[in-house]
Design a protein around this motif. Sequence first.
Motif, PDB file in Angstrom:
ATOM      1  N   LYS A  42     -15.349   7.345 -10.046  1.00 40.20           N
ATOM      2  CA  LYS A  42     -15.001   8.709  -9.644  1.00 40.20           C
ATOM      3  C   LYS A  42     -16.243   9.563  -9.437  1.00 40.20           C
ATOM      4  CE  LYS A  42     -10.611   8.834 -12.078  1.00 40.20           C
ATOM      5  NZ  LYS A  42      -9.865   9.436 -13.185  1.00 40.20           N
ATOM      6  N   ILE A  43     -17.258   9.340 -10.249  1.00 41.69           N
ATOM      7  CA  ILE A  43     -18.464  10.164 -10.195  1.00 41.69           C
ATOM      8  C   ILE A  43     -19.428   9.712  -9.091  1.00 41.69           C
ATOM      9  CG2 ILE A  43     -20.524  10.820 -11.503  1.00 41.69           C
ATOM     10  CD1 ILE A  43     -18.335  12.116 -12.816  1.00 41.69           C
ATOM     11  N   LEU A  44     -19.654   8.413  -8.978  1.00 43.26           N
ATOM     12  CA  LEU A  44     -20.734   7.920  -8.127  1.00 43.26           C
ATOM     13  C   LEU A  44     -20.328   7.471  -6.722  1.00 43.26           C
ATOM     14  CD1 LEU A  44     -22.608   5.820 -10.821  1.00 43.26           C
ATOM     15  CD2 LEU A  44     -23.141   8.121 -10.036  1.00 43.26           C
ATOM     16  N   VAL A  45     -19.085   7.063  -6.538  1.00 43.13           N
ATOM     17  CA  VAL A  45     -18.679   6.515  -5.240  1.00 43.13           C
ATOM     18  C   VAL A  45     -17.960   7.600  -4.438  1.00 43.13           C
ATOM     19  CG1 VAL A  45     -17.357   4.701  -4.092  1.00 43.13           C
ATOM     20  CG2 VAL A  45     -18.438   4.233  -6.286  1.00 43.13           C
ATOM     21  N   PRO A  46     -18.443   7.929  -3.243  1.00 41.58           N
ATOM     22  CA  PRO A  46     -17.788   8.964  -2.437  1.00 41.58           C
ATOM     23  C   PRO A  46     -16.390   8.527  -1.989  1.00 41.58           C
ATOM     24  CG  PRO A  46     -19.673   8.027  -1.274  1.00 41.58           C
ATOM     25  CD  PRO A  46     -19.633   7.393  -2.615  1.00 41.58           C
ATOM     26  N   HIS A  47     -15.531   9.506  -1.729  1.00 39.75           N
ATOM     27  CA  HIS A  47     -14.142   9.213  -1.345  1.00 39.75           C
ATOM     28  C   HIS A  47     -14.065   8.312  -0.118  1.00 39.75           C
ATOM     29  CE1 HIS A  47     -11.731  11.613  -4.089  1.00 39.75           C
ATOM     30  NE2 HIS A  47     -12.700  12.515  -4.056  1.00 39.75           N
ATOM     31  N   TYR A  51     -12.017   4.610  -0.033  1.00 39.02           N
ATOM     32  CA  TYR A  51     -10.907   4.253   0.851  1.00 39.02           C
ATOM     33  C   TYR A  51     -11.240   3.035   1.714  1.00 39.02           C
ATOM     34  CZ  TYR A  51      -8.996   8.811  -0.415  1.00 39.02           C
ATOM     35  OH  TYR A  51      -8.500   9.881  -1.106  1.00 39.02           O
ATOM     36  N   ARG A  52     -12.472   2.922   2.159  1.00 40.67           N
ATOM     37  CA  ARG A  52     -12.862   1.785   2.998  1.00 40.67           C
ATOM     38  C   ARG A  52     -13.019   0.507   2.193  1.00 40.67           C
ATOM     39  NH1 ARG A  52     -16.616   5.400   6.401  1.00 40.67           N
ATOM     40  NH2 ARG A  52     -15.209   5.969   8.083  1.00 40.67           N
ATOM     41  N   ALA A  53     -13.206   0.624   0.892  1.00 36.68           N
ATOM     42  CA  ALA A  53     -13.416  -0.554   0.050  1.00 36.68           C
ATOM     43  C   ALA A  53     -12.141  -1.355  -0.155  1.00 36.68           C
ATOM     44  CB  ALA A  53     -13.978  -0.133  -1.303  1.00 36.68           C
ATOM     45  N   ASN A  79     -10.132  -5.286  -3.380  1.00 35.50           N
ATOM     46  CA  ASN A  79     -11.344  -4.483  -3.435  1.00 35.50           C
ATOM     47  C   ASN A  79     -12.451  -5.336  -2.823  1.00 35.50           C
ATOM     48  OD1 ASN A  79     -13.606  -2.982  -4.010  1.00 35.50           O
ATOM     49  ND2 ASN A  79     -13.332  -2.984  -6.214  1.00 35.50           N
ATOM     50  N   GLU A  80     -12.986  -4.916  -1.713  1.00 33.65           N
ATOM     51  CA  GLU A  80     -13.990  -5.691  -0.986  1.00 33.65           C
ATOM     52  C   GLU A  80     -15.405  -5.499  -1.531  1.00 33.65           C
ATOM     53  OE1 GLU A  80     -13.171  -7.853   1.338  1.00 33.65           O
ATOM     54  OE2 GLU A  80     -11.076  -7.286   1.563  1.00 33.65           O
ATOM     55  N   ALA A 162      -3.153  10.792  -0.288  1.00 32.75           N
ATOM     56  CA  ALA A 162      -2.723  11.957   0.481  1.00 32.75           C
ATOM     57  C   ALA A 162      -2.313  11.601   1.915  1.00 32.75           C
ATOM     58  CB  ALA A 162      -3.815  13.011   0.471  1.00 32.75           C
ATOM     59  N   LYS A 163      -3.147  10.950   2.686  1.00 31.27           N
ATOM     60  CA  LYS A 163      -2.815  10.559   4.062  1.00 31.27           C
ATOM     61  C   LYS A 163      -3.218   9.096   4.255  1.00 31.27           C
ATOM     62  CE  LYS A 163      -3.449  15.167   5.915  1.00 31.27           C
ATOM     63  NZ  LYS A 163      -4.219  16.015   6.820  1.00 31.27           N
ATOM     64  N   PRO A 164      -2.348   8.162   3.861  1.00 29.39           N
ATOM     65  CA  PRO A 164      -2.740   6.744   3.915  1.00 29.39           C
ATOM     66  C   PRO A 164      -3.045   6.252   5.323  1.00 29.39           C
ATOM     67  CG  PRO A 164      -0.410   6.959   3.398  1.00 29.39           C
ATOM     68  CD  PRO A 164      -0.990   8.330   3.379  1.00 29.39           C
ATOM     69  N   ASP A 165      -2.363   6.797   6.333  1.00 31.91           N
ATOM     70  CA  ASP A 165      -2.629   6.353   7.705  1.00 31.91           C
ATOM     71  C   ASP A 165      -4.005   6.803   8.182  1.00 31.91           C
ATOM     72  OD1 ASP A 165      -1.725   8.990   7.584  1.00 31.91           O
ATOM     73  OD2 ASP A 165      -0.795   8.921   9.563  1.00 31.91           O
ATOM     74  N   ALA A 166      -4.446   7.970   7.759  1.00 31.57           N
ATOM     75  CA  ALA A 166      -5.751   8.483   8.193  1.00 31.57           C
ATOM     76  C   ALA A 166      -6.917   7.743   7.547  1.00 31.57           C
ATOM     77  CB  ALA A 166      -5.849   9.968   7.878  1.00 31.57           C
ATOM     78  N   VAL A 167      -6.706   7.201   6.351  1.00 32.90           N
ATOM     79  CA  VAL A 167      -7.805   6.526   5.646  1.00 32.90           C
ATOM     80  C   VAL A 167      -7.669   5.000   5.658  1.00 32.90           C
ATOM     81  CG1 VAL A 167      -8.388   8.483   4.180  1.00 32.90           C
ATOM     82  CG2 VAL A 167      -6.654   6.861   3.415  1.00 32.90           C
ATOM     83  N   GLY A 168      -6.688   4.481   6.371  1.00 30.52           N
ATOM     84  CA  GLY A 168      -6.556   3.035   6.529  1.00 30.52           C
ATOM     85  C   GLY A 168      -5.975   2.310   5.337  1.00 30.52           C
ATOM     86  N   LEU A 169      -5.146   3.005   4.553  1.00 29.13           N
ATOM     87  CA  LEU A 169      -4.546   2.372   3.380  1.00 29.13           C
ATOM     88  C   LEU A 169      -3.060   2.107   3.585  1.00 29.13           C
ATOM     89  CD1 LEU A 169      -6.395   4.222   0.509  1.00 29.13           C
ATOM     90  CD2 LEU A 169      -6.744   1.904   1.337  1.00 29.13           C
ATOM     91  N   GLU A 170      -2.718   1.657   4.777  1.00 28.29           N
ATOM     92  CA  GLU A 170      -1.352   1.232   5.062  1.00 28.29           C
ATOM     93  C   GLU A 170      -1.402   0.006   5.964  1.00 28.29           C
ATOM     94  OE1 GLU A 170       0.856   4.283   7.019  1.00 28.29           O
ATOM     95  OE2 GLU A 170      -0.241   4.076   8.879  1.00 28.29           O
ATOM     96  N   ALA A 171      -0.333  -0.766   5.918  1.00 30.80           N
ATOM     97  CA  ALA A 171      -0.239  -1.968   6.747  1.00 30.80           C
ATOM     98  C   ALA A 171       1.229  -2.198   7.079  1.00 30.80           C
ATOM     99  CB  ALA A 171      -0.799  -3.173   6.008  1.00 30.80           C
ATOM    100  N   GLU A 172       1.470  -2.951   8.127  1.00 35.97           N
ATOM    101  CA  GLU A 172       2.853  -3.267   8.485  1.00 35.97           C
ATOM    102  C   GLU A 172       2.927  -4.628   9.149  1.00 35.97           C
ATOM    103  OE1 GLU A 172       3.252  -0.743  12.609  1.00 35.97           O
ATOM    104  OE2 GLU A 172       3.800   0.266  10.756  1.00 35.97           O
ATOM    105  N   THR A 173       4.129  -5.178   9.109  1.00 39.62           N
ATOM    106  CA  THR A 173       4.411  -6.440   9.775  1.00 39.62           C
ATOM    107  C   THR A 173       5.785  -6.334  10.419  1.00 39.62           C
ATOM    108  OG1 THR A 173       4.449  -8.851   9.546  1.00 39.62           O
ATOM    109  CG2 THR A 173       5.449  -7.592   7.764  1.00 39.62           C
TER     110      THR A 173
END
Length: 180
Positions: A42-47, A51-53, A79-80, A162-173
């Motif tokens: 929370k302290i060291l890794v930017p938002h 989200y990209r990780a 977690n990549e 907050a906005k999963p589609d904007a930050v790439g945290l959603e998927a679909e099939t």
Amino acid sequence: MRRIYDSNALHRDDDESHAPRERKREAEPQAMRSVPSGFLSKILVPHWLRYRAIAIDVAAPDRSFAPGQRIPFTVTMRNELPIPITLPIESPVPWTWSVDGHREASHVPRSTIPDERRGYHFDRGERKEFTRHWSGSFKIASREWERADAGEHTIGVAINVAKPDAVGLEAETTIRIDDD
């Protein structure tokens, strides 16, 4: 009890199996024992990096299913990065699934989920995998279900940020329900 061990009242021998071992007097530091890794994330890794990780994916074992058949699907989150990551989520429910945009395949509005800011923690390189099933029906009333029409349907998953589609945290099939 500590006084006994700190005193010389005990016979200590490294070679004898039932005797206590010789005690080392110097204390060796234990790395990162007092600082939780979620706090450091929370302290060291930017938002934007948090989200990209995280990579999220949803998959079904087949592309087509018979009407009324339970449709299994697997949600995989990874977690990549080689560091722990904590995502800020909006409620106690860390992720949700939907069918054709209807949360948990329901047309009925769900009771509100409390707004509690929490963290969804991933250890370094951690992979989380969940298996769920869709009954092939949509909930249209509190105790009434309607079988899904034949054709293509989209199963989607999203982490509850907050906005999963904007930050790439959603998927679909996409799956297909065949005609009778």
